[in-house]
Design an enzyme around this catalytic site. Sequence first.
Site, PDB file in Angstrom:
ATOM      1  N   HIS A 190      52.655 -48.256  75.953  1.00 50.15           N
ATOM      2  CA  HIS A 190      51.739 -48.564  74.839  1.00 50.15           C
ATOM      3  C   HIS A 190      52.053 -47.767  73.585  1.00 50.15           C
ATOM      4  CE1 HIS A 190      50.335 -44.876  76.531  1.00 50.15           C
ATOM      5  NE2 HIS A 190      49.495 -44.726  75.528  1.00 50.15           N
ATOM      6  N   ASP A 191      53.027 -46.834  73.704  1.00 47.82           N
ATOM      7  CA  ASP A 191      53.423 -46.033  72.525  1.00 47.82           C
ATOM      8  C   ASP A 191      54.769 -46.481  71.959  1.00 47.82           C
ATOM      9  OD1 ASP A 191      52.241 -42.931  74.030  1.00 47.82           O
ATOM     10  OD2 ASP A 191      51.220 -44.327  72.682  1.00 47.82           O
ATOM     11  N   GLU A 251      52.524 -36.999  81.619  1.00 50.12           N
ATOM     12  CA  GLU A 251      53.285 -37.453  80.458  1.00 50.12           C
ATOM     13  C   GLU A 251      53.785 -36.195  79.757  1.00 50.12           C
ATOM     14  OE1 GLU A 251      51.489 -38.259  76.808  1.00 50.12           O
ATOM     15  OE2 GLU A 251      52.836 -39.875  76.279  1.00 50.12           O
ATOM     16  N   ASP A 293      47.809 -37.067  80.217  1.00 56.24           N
ATOM     17  CA  ASP A 293      48.276 -37.253  78.838  1.00 56.24           C
ATOM     18  C   ASP A 293      48.818 -35.945  78.255  1.00 56.24           C
ATOM     19  OD1 ASP A 293      48.231 -39.156  76.545  1.00 56.24           O
ATOM     20  OD2 ASP A 293      46.965 -37.612  75.652  1.00 56.24           O
ATOM     21  N   ASP A 309      43.749 -42.527  83.411  1.00 59.67           N
ATOM     22  CA  ASP A 309      44.393 -41.678  82.420  1.00 59.67           C
ATOM     23  C   ASP A 309      43.490 -40.464  82.126  1.00 59.67           C
ATOM     24  OD1 ASP A 309      46.452 -43.116  79.827  1.00 59.67           O
ATOM     25  OD2 ASP A 309      46.175 -40.991  80.332  1.00 59.67           O
TER      26      ASP A 309
HETATM   27  O1  TEU Z   1      51.174 -39.783  73.646  1.00 61.52           O
HETATM   28  C1  TEU Z   1      51.695 -38.523  73.311  1.00 61.52           C
HETATM   29  C2  TEU Z   1      52.891 -38.709  72.522  1.00 61.52           C
HETATM   30  O2  TEU Z   1      53.796 -37.927  72.589  1.00 61.52           O
HETATM   31  C3  TEU Z   1      52.977 -39.954  71.710  1.00 61.52           C
HETATM   32  O3  TEU Z   1      51.849 -39.995  70.839  1.00 61.52           O
HETATM   33  C4  TEU Z   1      54.189 -39.924  70.887  1.00 61.52           C
HETATM   34  O4  TEU Z   1      54.204 -38.679  70.201  1.00 61.52           O
HETATM   35  C5  TEU Z   1      54.152 -41.030  69.899  1.00 61.52           C
HETATM   36  O5  TEU Z   1      53.320 -42.034  70.293  1.00 61.52           O
HETATM   37  C6  TEU Z   1      55.564 -41.561  69.833  1.00 61.52           C
HETATM   38  O6  TEU Z   1      55.934 -41.487  68.500  1.00 61.52           O
HETATM   39  C7  TEU Z   1      49.941 -39.714  74.339  1.00 61.52           C
HETATM   40  C8  TEU Z   1      49.416 -41.137  74.469  1.00 61.52           C
HETATM   41  O7  TEU Z   1      50.340 -41.907  75.229  1.00 61.52           O
HETATM   42  C9  TEU Z   1      49.264 -41.699  73.067  1.00 61.52           C
HETATM   43  O8  TEU Z   1      48.862 -43.070  73.116  1.00 61.52           O
HETATM   44  C10 TEU Z   1      48.215 -40.882  72.331  1.00 61.52           C
HETATM   45  O9  TEU Z   1      48.147 -41.331  70.986  1.00 61.52           O
HETATM   46  C11 TEU Z   1      48.582 -39.389  72.341  1.00 61.52           C
HETATM   47  O10 TEU Z   1      49.013 -38.914  73.609  1.00 61.52           O
HETATM   48  C12 TEU Z   1      47.356 -38.560  71.991  1.00 61.52           C
HETATM   49  O11 TEU Z   1      46.450 -38.641  73.071  1.00 61.52           O
END
Ligand code: TEU
Length: 589
Positions: free
Chosen positions: A351-352, A277, A225, A124
């Site tokens: 994971h989000d 992403e 990311d 990542d």
């Molecule tokens: O996620 C970006 C992102 O868009 C998510 O944070 C989303 O806005 C939210 O989780 C959904 O409501 C990436 C990573 O996947 C996330 O784990 C990180 O927190 C974020 O970037 C910051 O690096």
Amino acid sequence: MREVSNNLSDNTDNHFLNNNPNNIVLKDSKLPKPPSVYQVYVRSFKDSNGDGIGDFEGVTQKLDYIKSLGVTDIWLTPFYKSSGADGGYDIVDYKSIDPTYGDKEAFEKLVREAKSRGLNIMIDLVFNHVSIQNELFQRALNGDKEAQDCFFFRKGKGINTPPNALRSKFGGSAWQYVKELDMYYLHLFAKEQADLNWDNPKVQDMLQDVVNYWKSLGITHFRLDVINFISKGDVTVEVNSENERSVYTDGPNIHKYLKEFRKRCTQDGVPIYLIGELASPSLENAVKYVDPKNEELDGAFVFHHLKTDYKDGKKFHVKENNIICQKGIINKFLSAVSKVAGNFYLVFDNHDQPRSVSRFGDDKKYRYESATAINAKQILMRNAVSIYQGQEIGMTNVDFSKVPFDDVESKNAIKALISEGYSEDEAREMVSFHSRDNSRTTFQWDNSSNGGFGDYDPKDVKDTQSVIAPKTNPNYLTINLKADQASEKSISRDTSKLIHLKNHSDLFSYGEQEILYSDSNKLTAFKRSYGSEEAIVLVNETSEDLTLKLDLSEYKVLYTNYKESEQMTYGKKPTLKPRQVLVLYKNNE
Ligand code: TEU
Ligand code: CA
């Protein structure tokens, strides 16, 4: 040359190609396929040394299992030294390994062991922002002007008045005041995550050096990311909730920067594979990022289809999922990207996100049926595949009266809701259903203590200075891989077969896709066609029987999650059982 993966697992006994209920043989021209990914949230996957936190050795121990799923890549979420504010996405040193996960030897062993099984390790890269404990940011805080220009330091508009109304994704202002400098710095996420200024060539050089370092360790596959945030417009322009995203989403130089980035990443002649992403990209830009002729990204995660249960677009105001809207978005993105032969990775879990079987399925009465139905439609639609750990065994959301919140987004949201007048109980209840913590509990391997995740007493487990120890969902006693594989109704066995089917059939890898019943809120249905082969995928999105008017008399069952229906021949008015997925096939030869 586009990097594609041909090292697909070919253990033919593990997919439907030639051992399905009706002995259907699908064509497999072994054409190049996009990598199919298994996402590992390292701290929650497998703990090998009993400190209660997942680690590299734990992943290495499970490589044969991951390989059996039929994937080609393992995406490891950030394992670098971090400030512990956002699950590892606040990186202090890009070229480091947090000792909690192991040392460089353990990492190199994991890469070597994975490669020996035909698996790529994908890492990542979090290049939109860096931890405020990062050495460069510290230099900026100490007044180094050159270092400050690697970030977005701006004067406020007055006492306690940030440069503008930009908001952080995790709530509150996107500007953090630094008294010593009498300036603010921009953080689109947590205040511990300072946005990097990609307009500064020094930043691009620094990040290029990071890629070269990991390439020197044999890594060529990367997940990027929030990569569509890296080019910003004028970050101090007057904004409101309507236009603020336009300041940083699909910014003015984004395609230029991505083209340059890819070119520099491949100067050594070693191919790479980049999955970006994308956060709220426009459809046009999303397609442009993955259009092979643009030489930017090889694939992308997009998530517009995962906001159709947000009330008024607010994540923690939950409403019943609008299935028609969700199907429409999925169809729109997959149809558009098929025109440029690009790869979108549409997921229902990561994971989000909360656990899809709880969010979109019936995880009480029909958990096996719901999980296999969600996984089947994700895998069999015209979509590159990324499966999140635990999705393949139907792991569910957690009860936060038993498992504490630890995610910054959830904790900030609870505070914000309380400040809006909700009680603490109401706020916790509202956040719980969509909290990212639902997907960050430990993988449930078996019914031994801690679900087989690690050998420790939870009472003795301590967070490290940058990694918070994950909790285990108490339902591991009944929901775990061992129980799943011992069951006649196995989500993991079916998911593995579906991934193999996807990767070993022209029809599901390359077939045209046509959505059916787009206006039904009870049924997901689509047709795949390639040459003389044709398949219809039907998913009953309800927990009741569902009868259709659709002539299936010429089709045979290729897969269904109701074993008793495998030999059925369906006529003109088929009835789907609760949460049934039915994959039907015919060859017009
Ligand atoms: O996620 C970006 C992102 O868009 C998510 O944070 C989303 O806005 C939210 O989780 C959904 O409501 C990436 C990573 O996947 C996330 O784990 C990180 O927190 C974020 O970037 C910051 O690096
Ligand atoms: Ca450990």
